[in-house]
Scaffold this active site. Structure first.
Site, PDB file in Angstrom:
ATOM      1  N   VAL A  60      11.406 -19.283 -45.415  1.00  0.00           N
ATOM      2  CA  VAL A  60      12.842 -19.154 -45.719  1.00  0.00           C
ATOM      3  C   VAL A  60      13.753 -19.589 -44.585  1.00  0.00           C
ATOM      4  O   VAL A  60      14.952 -19.746 -44.791  1.00  0.00           O
ATOM      5  CB  VAL A  60      13.206 -17.699 -46.102  1.00  0.00           C
ATOM      6  CG1 VAL A  60      12.574 -17.310 -47.415  1.00  0.00           C
ATOM      7  CG2 VAL A  60      12.846 -16.727 -44.994  1.00  0.00           C
ATOM      8  N   TYR A  61      13.238 -19.785 -43.383  1.00  0.00           N
ATOM      9  CA  TYR A  61      14.115 -20.140 -42.272  1.00  0.00           C
ATOM     10  C   TYR A  61      14.743 -21.511 -42.523  1.00  0.00           C
ATOM     11  O   TYR A  61      14.042 -22.525 -42.607  1.00  0.00           O
ATOM     12  CB  TYR A  61      13.352 -20.162 -40.949  1.00  0.00           C
ATOM     13  CG  TYR A  61      12.882 -18.805 -40.459  1.00  0.00           C
ATOM     14  CD1 TYR A  61      13.363 -17.619 -41.012  1.00  0.00           C
ATOM     15  CD2 TYR A  61      11.949 -18.712 -39.434  1.00  0.00           C
ATOM     16  CE1 TYR A  61      12.931 -16.385 -40.555  1.00  0.00           C
ATOM     17  CE2 TYR A  61      11.508 -17.477 -38.970  1.00  0.00           C
ATOM     18  CZ  TYR A  61      11.998 -16.322 -39.536  1.00  0.00           C
ATOM     19  OH  TYR A  61      11.558 -15.108 -39.074  1.00  0.00           O
ATOM     20  N   SER A  62      16.065 -21.486 -42.654  1.00  0.00           N
ATOM     21  CA  SER A  62      16.834 -22.712 -42.905  1.00  0.00           C
ATOM     22  C   SER A  62      16.250 -23.498 -44.068  1.00  0.00           C
ATOM     23  O   SER A  62      16.110 -24.725 -44.015  1.00  0.00           O
ATOM     24  CB  SER A  62      16.922 -23.574 -41.645  1.00  0.00           C
ATOM     25  OG  SER A  62      17.620 -22.895 -40.630  1.00  0.00           O
TER      26      SER A  62
END
Length: 323
Positions: A60-62
């Site tokens: 989910v990071y960026s």
């Protein structure tokens, strides 16, 4: 760089873990303070120079771009076998049904998507980013076991949850012959020590490695209380984790750091490293100096008096960060 085993496993990891949430396309995923690839690359290169070879990211990071940036950096700057690479699964990656969570379908889809973005055929540590109350834990555990048996992950880890949930998952894994969790990525720092009540003793008893997130409390332990940063002004989640009474601990940290003649961040990390259950704090970095301070913390020795002074102002907190 110091190295240690991840819990009771044979896996050796650097004593500092590089958190890769800071790396990603700023317009993707709600992190306007993140660094794009050109700005991220010098930090990733410096981490390698300093011997930080344990890297942690998440799908989910960026919106997946963190994994892409990290994967390309490993390909260009390192040998894959020299990096202990960790990623996570749970958060929403696409709209509609089955776009998030820890169902068998979600896990099987997301491990392949993460491997494509990372440009590798396996991760060393595959972690559930949170507990999924909507999926039977047995379904999640069996799916993770199958991911390991397929060679797509070497080990599995968990993140912030109640100690009873983690204990239940470990018991079920062993009872069914599934792969147990070897690590716990939880919220632990001088400003929030609630994990000392149940989770950390459980991990010590189970031989589970602890890799705390936000070891510097979103930077609050690296600067005076009233000093703001771009991230602190654009991080709603982070602003929910700490309270006004934490100011006393931050001021005490400043006093101890001044007397020791080292930056606050080094003292805060050195305190965390005095805890035997902690394997490697996860350091988020947007400047090279953040990495250098983290490594320098390994050489900072705190005596019992300094540790007691740092811990004395602590007041109990509501549990935060499980959601």
């Amino acid at each position: 760089m110091e190295h240690t085993r991840l819990g009771r496993t044979g896996l050796e990891v650097s004593r500092i873990c590089l958190g890769c949430m800071s790396f990603g396309v700023p317009e993707r995923g709600g992190h306007p303070w993140s660094l794009d690839e050109s700005a991220s690359r010098p930090l990733l290169a410096r981490a390698l120079e300093l011997g930080i070879t344990f890297w942690d990211t998440a799908n989910v990071y960026s919106d997946g771009t963190s994994e892409e940036i990290v994967g390309r950096a490993i390909k260009d700057l390192a040998r894959r076998e020299d990096i202990v690479l960790a990623t996570k699964v749970h958060g929403r990656m696409r709209p509609g049904p089955n776009g998030e969570g820890l169902s068998r379908r979600a896990i099987m889809h997301e491990i392949d998507a993460s491997l494509r973005r990372l440009g590798t055929d396996y991760v060393d540590l595959y972690q559930i980013h949170r507990w999924d109350p909507h999926t039977p834990v047995e379904e999640t555990l069996e799916a993770l076991h199958d991911v390991v048996k397929a060679g797509k992950a070497r080990y599995i880890g968990a993140s912030s949850m109640w100690a009873w949930q983690f204990s239940k998952a470990q018991h079920l894994a062993r009872a069914n012959g599934w792969t147990p969790f070897v690590s716990m990525q939880d919220h632990y720092n001088l400003l929030n020590r609630e994990e000392e009540r149940e989770m950390l003793p459980l991990c010590a008893d189970e031989g589970v490695g602890v890799i705390p997130w936000s070891p510097l409390a979103r930077g609050r332990l690296a600067r005076p209380w009233d000093e703001a940063t771009e991230r602190s002004q654009n991080d709603p989640f982070g602003s929910s984790l700490y309270v006004a009474s934490d100011r006393t601990t931050v001021e005490r940290l400043g006093e101890v750091a001044e007397q020791a003649g080292v930056p606050r961040a080094q003292v805060a990390l050195a305190w965390l490293l005095t805890k035997p259950v902690v394997t490697a704090p996860i350091i988020g970095a947007t400047k090279v100096s953040h990495l250098e301070d983290a490594v320098a913390a390994l050489s900072v020795q705190l005596d019992d008096d300094a540790v007691a002074r740092l811990e004395e102002p602590y007041t109990p907190h509501e549990v935060a960060g499980f959601g």
